[in-house]
Motif scaffolding. Structure first.
Motif, PDB file in Angstrom:
ATOM      1  N   GLN A   1      27.184  40.856  24.969  1.00 43.14           N
ATOM      2  CA  GLN A   1      27.406  41.525  23.709  1.00 43.14           C
ATOM      3  C   GLN A   1      26.180  41.343  22.817  1.00 43.14           C
ATOM      4  O   GLN A   1      25.446  40.382  22.949  1.00 43.14           O
ATOM      5  CB  GLN A   1      28.649  40.985  23.009  1.00 43.14           C
ATOM      6  N   VAL A   2      26.016  42.281  21.909  1.00 46.80           N
ATOM      7  CA  VAL A   2      24.902  42.230  20.984  1.00 46.80           C
ATOM      8  C   VAL A   2      25.181  41.192  19.906  1.00 46.80           C
ATOM      9  O   VAL A   2      26.275  41.146  19.336  1.00 46.80           O
ATOM     10  CB  VAL A   2      24.657  43.594  20.332  1.00 46.80           C
ATOM     11  N   SER A  25      20.066  39.130  20.665  1.00 49.54           N
ATOM     12  CA  SER A  25      20.426  38.901  22.059  1.00 49.54           C
ATOM     13  C   SER A  25      21.376  40.003  22.494  1.00 49.54           C
ATOM     14  O   SER A  25      22.034  40.636  21.665  1.00 49.54           O
ATOM     15  CB  SER A  25      21.064  37.521  22.254  1.00 49.54           C
ATOM     16  N   GLY A  26      21.444  40.243  23.793  1.00 48.68           N
ATOM     17  CA  GLY A  26      22.301  41.296  24.308  1.00 48.68           C
ATOM     18  C   GLY A  26      21.711  42.685  24.176  1.00 48.68           C
ATOM     19  O   GLY A  26      22.417  43.676  24.395  1.00 48.68           O
TER      20      GLY A  26
END
Length: 125
Positions: A1-2, A25-26
């Motif tokens: 996931q973002v 991240s993601g």
């Protein structure tokens, strides 16, 4: 996931500088438009600075000439260099992202679909 995580906020005196960071991240940062928005108590969210995948930038009128937004795609990190800070800059600063390809970035909060939790910046005179 973002996930977007801001850091670098704090309390400073007027005229000083701060550098905010947003670690993503993601996602692969180079494919995203990124932005900084801020919100003071009882006020609407305000666009600060945005940057598209080509590195083109757009700034809010109140910060233009004082703030600089940049990105390091290798580190998946967005930055905001804030110079000559003023008490009016006091707010929670949020990092935002949108997968935009080669589209330009807009200084409109509703255009972004991923958000960090924010970092507090307090400027005293």
């Amino acid at each position: 996931q973002v996930q977007l995580v801001e850091s670098g906020g704090g309390s400073v005196q007027a005229g000083r500088s701060l550098r905010l960071s947003c670690e993503a991240s993601g996602l692969s940062l180079r494919n995203y438009c990124m932005g900084w928005f801020r919100q003071a108590p009882a006020k609407a969210r305000e666009g600060v600075a945005v940057i598209d995948s080509d590195g083109s930038t757009l700034y809010g009128a109140s910060v233009k000439g004082r703030f600089t937004v940049s990105r390091d795609n290798a580190k998946n990190t967005l930055y905001l260099e804030m110079n000559n800070l003023k008490p009016e800059d006091t707010a929670i600063y949020y990092c935002a992202a949108r997968n935009c390809g080669r589209s330009p970035a807009y200084l409109v909060s509703g255009w972004y679909n991923y958000w960090g939790q924010g970092t507090q910046v307090t400027v005293s005179s």
